[in-house]
Design an enzyme around this catalytic site. Sequence first.
Site, short mmCIF file in Angstrom:
data_model
loop_
_atom_site.label_atom_id
_atom_site.label_comp_id
_atom_site.label_asym_id
_atom_site.label_seq_id
_atom_site.Cartn_x
_atom_site.Cartn_y
_atom_site.Cartn_z
N LYS A 1 1.23 3.82 -3.25
CA LYS A 1 0.74 5.20 -3.14
C LYS A 1 1.89 6.19 -3.36
O LYS A 1 1.68 7.26 -3.92
CB LYS A 1 0.08 5.44 -1.78
CG LYS A 1 -1.28 4.76 -1.63
CD LYS A 1 -2.35 5.38 -2.55
CE LYS A 1 -3.74 4.86 -2.23
NZ LYS A 1 -4.78 5.37 -3.14
N PHE B 1 -14.00 -2.13 16.74
CA PHE B 1 -14.45 -1.83 18.12
C PHE B 1 -15.98 -1.74 18.17
O PHE B 1 -16.60 -2.23 19.11
CB PHE B 1 -13.82 -0.52 18.62
CG PHE B 1 -12.39 -0.66 19.08
CD1 PHE B 1 -11.71 -1.88 19.00
CD2 PHE B 1 -11.70 0.43 19.63
CE1 PHE B 1 -10.39 -2.00 19.43
CE2 PHE B 1 -10.39 0.32 20.07
CZ PHE B 1 -9.73 -0.89 19.96
N TYR C 1 0.84 -1.21 0.00
CA TYR C 1 0.00 0.00 0.00
C TYR C 1 0.87 1.26 0.00
O TYR C 1 0.73 2.14 -0.85
CB TYR C 1 -0.90 -0.03 1.23
CG TYR C 1 -1.96 1.06 1.28
CD1 TYR C 1 -2.90 1.18 0.27
CD2 TYR C 1 -2.03 1.95 2.35
CE1 TYR C 1 -3.89 2.17 0.33
CE2 TYR C 1 -3.01 2.92 2.42
CZ TYR C 1 -3.94 3.03 1.40
OH TYR C 1 -4.92 4.00 1.46
N ARG D 1 -10.43 -2.52 10.27
CA ARG D 1 -9.88 -1.30 10.86
C ARG D 1 -10.43 -1.11 12.27
O ARG D 1 -11.45 -1.68 12.65
CB ARG D 1 -10.17 -0.10 9.97
CG ARG D 1 -9.23 -0.11 8.77
CD ARG D 1 -9.39 1.08 7.90
NE ARG D 1 -10.46 0.89 6.94
CZ ARG D 1 -10.60 1.64 5.85
NH1 ARG D 1 -9.74 2.60 5.58
NH2 ARG D 1 -11.59 1.41 5.01
N THR E 1 -0.82 5.89 18.43
CA THR E 1 -1.84 6.94 18.26
C THR E 1 -2.35 7.00 16.82
O THR E 1 -1.63 6.65 15.88
CB THR E 1 -1.30 8.33 18.63
OG1 THR E 1 -0.29 8.71 17.67
CG2 THR E 1 -0.72 8.36 20.03
N ARG E 2 -3.59 7.45 16.70
CA ARG E 2 -4.20 7.77 15.41
C ARG E 2 -5.07 9.00 15.61
O ARG E 2 -5.48 9.31 16.74
CB ARG E 2 -5.09 6.62 14.90
CG ARG E 2 -4.37 5.33 14.55
CD ARG E 2 -3.44 5.46 13.37
NE ARG E 2 -2.83 4.19 12.97
CZ ARG E 2 -1.73 3.66 13.51
NH1 ARG E 2 -1.10 4.29 14.50
NH2 ARG E 2 -1.24 2.52 13.05
N1 UDP Z 1 -6.04 -1.79 16.06
C1 UDP Z 1 -6.38 -2.33 17.27
N2 UDP Z 1 -7.41 -3.22 17.31
C2 UDP Z 1 -8.12 -3.57 16.21
C3 UDP Z 1 -7.77 -3.01 14.97
C4 UDP Z 1 -6.71 -2.12 14.92
O1 UDP Z 1 -5.78 -2.03 18.31
O2 UDP Z 1 -9.06 -4.38 16.34
C5 UDP Z 1 -4.96 -0.79 16.02
C6 UDP Z 1 -3.89 -1.03 14.95
O3 UDP Z 1 -2.87 -1.87 15.43
C7 UDP Z 1 -3.42 0.39 14.68
C8 UDP Z 1 -4.65 1.25 14.91
O4 UDP Z 1 -5.55 0.46 15.68
O5 UDP Z 1 -2.43 0.75 15.61
C9 UDP Z 1 -5.34 1.68 13.64
O6 UDP Z 1 -5.49 0.54 12.84
P1 UDP Z 1 -6.35 0.52 11.51
O7 UDP Z 1 -6.34 -0.88 11.01
O8 UDP Z 1 -7.66 1.16 11.75
O9 UDP Z 1 -5.60 1.44 10.46
P2 UDP Z 1 -4.11 2.04 10.29
O10 UDP Z 1 -4.16 3.38 10.91
O11 UDP Z 1 -3.12 1.15 10.97
O12 UDP Z 1 -3.94 2.08 8.83
#
Ligand code: UDP
Length: 306
Positions: A149, A191, A145, A186, A210-211
């Site tokens: 990109k 969640f 990915y 995701r 973090t996100r």
């Molecule tokens: N994550 C998590 N539990 C889940 C799915 C994802 O803790 O059931 C974490 C994942 O490891 C990452 C963050 O949440 O650190 C965001 O993950 P996502 O797959 O949404 O997208 P990313 O930002 O990694 O592309």
Amino acid sequence: MRILVTGGAGFIGSHLCDFLLDKGFNVICLDNLITGSKDNIKHNLKNKKFKFIKHDISKPITIPGKIDFILHFASPASPVDYADLPIQTLKVGALGTHNALGIAKAKKAKFLLASTSEVYGDPLLSPQKESYWGNVNPVGPRSCYDESKRFAEAITMAYHRMHKLDTRIIRIFNTYGPRMRKNDGRVVPNFITQALAGKPLTIYGKGTQTRSFCYVSDLVEGIYRVMQSNHHDPINLGNPHEFTINELAKLVMRSFHSSFTVHRSLPQDDPKQRKPDISKAKRLLKWEPKIQLEEGLCRTVKTFLG
Ligand code: UDP
């Protein structure tokens, strides 16, 4: 205006199609439906201003009639999806972008590339500014990915420089909202579906990564402003409010009055921090997100109930 949206049946693409139809534009939605879904566009199928073409943009296509703008959104975008579909992901980022640029050149259309915060990889700087070149593992599980990109950005700039194409590049940070697939893997859909089923929320690693989560309508407004601008260098679009995954879990648990989590191992190369610097978008587009996470989650949960 007649606008082609590749990936128009996907999560963001379908919201974009709705927004553009609402503005009175004619929309051609092109999608091969490998991660997108006809459910996302079924309400538009009878609209005379909307046309759906089932096609993989990684393969060439001739589209009759004029096209004024191409929005190239086709790609698997969830880490679980692109781990399952690494070759399709590389092909759509590379060959798909080449084909979409070819259509733009032939039709003298403007072109907007949906790029990603993943071009920054596991960033060593935070927040991430557009001038940061990133920290990407070129051979890791996310490279299909990230690198496609990055290639897509490079070929877009080459068409801009060589063929004088009127191009734009946006780098989209984590976005959420209605129409995300419940099983896309995701963190937000995971969640919500886990909480709705009374199951523990799966936190990968310690949950200290973090996100920054942007609600989809805020993003679509930002995309529209980029379309109207004439800025050719990449622009970050995302919500700058940063949360740890533990904080996100707490927020979801609070709204569901449920209280358990379970830890799973952290996927390889999972970025430790991600927060957009959106000062460029604020300055050039007078844009910033309005919907805070609690409100956006509430709206999203309602659509997951059905
Ligand atoms: N994550 C998590 N539990 C889940 C799915 C994802 O803790 O059931 C974490 C994942 O490891 C990452 C963050 O949440 O650190 C965001 O993950 P996502 O797959 O949404 O997208 P990313 O930002 O990694 O592309």
